[in-house]
Design a protein around this motif. Structure first.
Motif, PDB file in Angstrom:
ATOM      1  N   GLY A 128       4.138   9.638  -7.901  1.00 44.73           N
ATOM      2  CA  GLY A 128       5.265   9.797  -8.810  1.00 44.73           C
ATOM      3  C   GLY A 128       6.613   9.682  -8.153  1.00 44.73           C
ATOM      4  N   PHE A 129       6.642   9.156  -6.927  1.00 41.88           N
ATOM      5  CA  PHE A 129       7.920   9.049  -6.216  1.00 41.88           C
ATOM      6  C   PHE A 129       8.610   7.699  -6.414  1.00 41.88           C
ATOM      7  CE2 PHE A 129       5.697  12.269  -3.626  1.00 41.88           C
ATOM      8  CZ  PHE A 129       6.598  13.313  -3.790  1.00 41.88           C
ATOM      9  N   THR A 130       7.960   6.741  -7.046  1.00 40.99           N
ATOM     10  CA  THR A 130       8.589   5.440  -7.289  1.00 40.99           C
ATOM     11  C   THR A 130       8.117   4.903  -8.623  1.00 40.99           C
ATOM     12  OG1 THR A 130       9.011   3.251  -6.342  1.00 40.99           O
ATOM     13  CG2 THR A 130       6.768   4.081  -6.163  1.00 40.99           C
ATOM     14  N   SER A 131       8.821   3.933  -9.118  1.00 41.45           N
ATOM     15  CA  SER A 131       8.533   3.408 -10.454  1.00 41.45           C
ATOM     16  C   SER A 131       7.489   2.306 -10.411  1.00 41.45           C
ATOM     17  CB  SER A 131       9.824   2.852 -11.074  1.00 41.45           C
ATOM     18  OG  SER A 131      10.265   1.736 -10.337  1.00 41.45           O
ATOM     19  N   LYS A 132       6.935   2.052 -11.590  1.00 38.95           N
ATOM     20  CA  LYS A 132       5.969   0.946 -11.739  1.00 38.95           C
ATOM     21  C   LYS A 132       6.644  -0.374 -11.447  1.00 38.95           C
ATOM     22  CE  LYS A 132       1.948  -0.719 -13.167  1.00 38.95           C
ATOM     23  NZ  LYS A 132       2.203  -2.147 -13.074  1.00 38.95           N
ATOM     24  N   GLN A 153       0.830  -1.203   0.000  1.00 41.30           N
ATOM     25  CA  GLN A 153       0.000   0.000   0.000  1.00 41.30           C
ATOM     26  C   GLN A 153       0.872   1.264   0.000  1.00 41.30           C
ATOM     27  OE1 GLN A 153      -3.396   0.021  -0.302  1.00 41.30           O
ATOM     28  NE2 GLN A 153      -3.064   2.211  -0.657  1.00 41.30           N
ATOM     29  N   ARG A 154       1.956   1.213   0.776  1.00 34.07           N
ATOM     30  CA  ARG A 154       2.862   2.359   0.814  1.00 34.07           C
ATOM     31  C   ARG A 154       3.500   2.587  -0.564  1.00 34.07           C
ATOM     32  NH1 ARG A 154       6.074   0.692   4.546  1.00 34.07           N
ATOM     33  NH2 ARG A 154       4.946   1.669   6.287  1.00 34.07           N
ATOM     34  N   THR A 155       3.940   1.510  -1.205  1.00 36.59           N
ATOM     35  CA  THR A 155       4.551   1.619  -2.542  1.00 36.59           C
ATOM     36  C   THR A 155       3.543   2.131  -3.556  1.00 36.59           C
ATOM     37  OG1 THR A 155       6.043  -0.214  -2.008  1.00 36.59           O
ATOM     38  CG2 THR A 155       5.793   0.353  -4.329  1.00 36.59           C
ATOM     39  N   ALA A 178       6.705  -5.157  -5.265  1.00 32.64           N
ATOM     40  CA  ALA A 178       5.996  -5.225  -3.985  1.00 32.64           C
ATOM     41  C   ALA A 178       4.756  -6.113  -4.082  1.00 32.64           C
ATOM     42  CB  ALA A 178       5.605  -3.820  -3.544  1.00 32.64           C
ATOM     43  N   GLU A 179       4.072  -6.043  -5.223  1.00 33.04           N
ATOM     44  CA  GLU A 179       2.894  -6.892  -5.434  1.00 33.04           C
ATOM     45  C   GLU A 179       3.287  -8.360  -5.496  1.00 33.04           C
ATOM     46  OE1 GLU A 179      -0.970  -7.229  -8.403  1.00 33.04           O
ATOM     47  OE2 GLU A 179       0.751  -6.001  -8.982  1.00 33.04           O
TER      48      GLU A 179
END
Length: 305
Positions: free
Chosen positions: A119-123, A110-112, A129-130
């Motif tokens: 826009g602070f982390t990539s897909k 959830q955090r990721t 994480a998933e």
């Protein structure tokens, strides 16, 4: 015509004496469910015994060994049950770790996700994480199945222990059958076996007469049949205790006549038709024993018109 000298004699117009012998309920005793050699036979014919008295004993070594084997199997099954219970405890602890881990992975995902939407982390980081979340969920499901399997193993081990416990109990019961005891107070009428003899289940060993339930077998003339009735009080005496009278009750009258028994001496007496009767007798002190001759005084009712 001569009177029935042994079985019947008229004493007065309103009384008759029935003579016969004492009989008793007899039980043929044998060993149950065991086959072995008799090693003890401490009683003799004619001996008086109390309920619970040891009458005979067979060699029990084989049956003691069966108990030892069953108890050894029980120890093995108990250890297996202990191991199954420990495995269940371990599975429960593992499951607790998995649940906490899954909870943390959901928070991380959830955090990721929030960071990716801002826009602070990539897909790719979100996908990673998933993936970790899915793997942790799969591990939890696997360990839940392992815990269910461990619980079933405990149930199986418990059933195995109970089964062996029953086997031990049965072996002990069978061991008890190697000792034959008197089921009631009585007198040994016949001893059919001897020390050293091999007996199988059902082989007659002793015949025991129940002195709590004795009766007089006698015979009644047809002419007096209508002057007595079942339930009538009777006084019984015998030569062994000449000054004592025993309370009795006429409990049976045969519905068919028969010839006087052959034990009566003369043919003239034997051709008479008589009715067999039975007099139940109170025998609290066990003074009356089978085969003992006795007399019963029966009061006759007035003859009908």
């Amino acid at each position: 015509m001569p009177k029935l000298a042994f079985w019947y004699s008229a004493q007065a117009a309103n009384e008759l004496t029935l003579s016969g012998n004492i009989e008793a309920h007899e039980s043929v005793l044998s060993f149950k469910s065991v086959q072995s050699r008799i090693i003890e036979l401490p009683v003799t014919e004619g001996q008086w015994v109390r309920k619970g008295t040891v009458l005979a004993v067979v060699d029990s070594s084989d049956y003691q060994q069966q108990i030892a084997i069953a108890e050894g199997n029980l120890k093995v099954q108990q250890r297996q049950l202990d191991a199954a219970r420990q495995n269940l405890v371990t599975a429960g602890r593992t499951l607790l770790v998995d649940q906490n881990d899954l909870k943390q992975r959901r928070i991380d995902y959830q955090r990721t996700l929030d960071l990716q939407q801002q826009g602070f982390t990539s897909k790719a980081t979100l996908d990673q994480a998933e993936t970790v979340l899915n793997q942790t969920s799969a591990v939890l499901q696997r360990d839940q199945s392992l815990q269910s399997s461990a619980a079933r193993n405990v149930e199986v081990a418990q059933a195995a222990v109970q089964s062996v416990e029953q086997s031990v109990a049965l072996a002990k019961i069978v061991l008890g059958y190697t000792t034959l005891v008197a089921p009631f107070d009585g007198v040994v009428i016949v001893r059919q076996a001897e020390i050293g003899e091999i007996v199988v289940p059902g082989t007659p060993v002793l015949t025991l007469a129940d002195l709590d339930h004795v009766w007089l077998r006698a015979y009644l003339n047809e002419t007096d049949l209508g002057r007595v009735h079942i339930g009538q009080a009777v006084l019984v005496s015998n030569d062994s205790h000449p000054n004592k009278r025993y309370q009795g009750r006429l409990s049976f009258i045969a519905d068919k006549a028969e010839f006087t028994p052959k034990s009566v001496e003369t043919h003239a007496e034997r051709v008479n038709l008589v009715y067999r009767v039975k007099v139940d007798i109170a025998n609290p002190e066990h003074e009356l024993v089978p085969g003992m001759p006795a007399d019963a005084k029966v009061e006759l009712q007035a003859a009908g018109p």
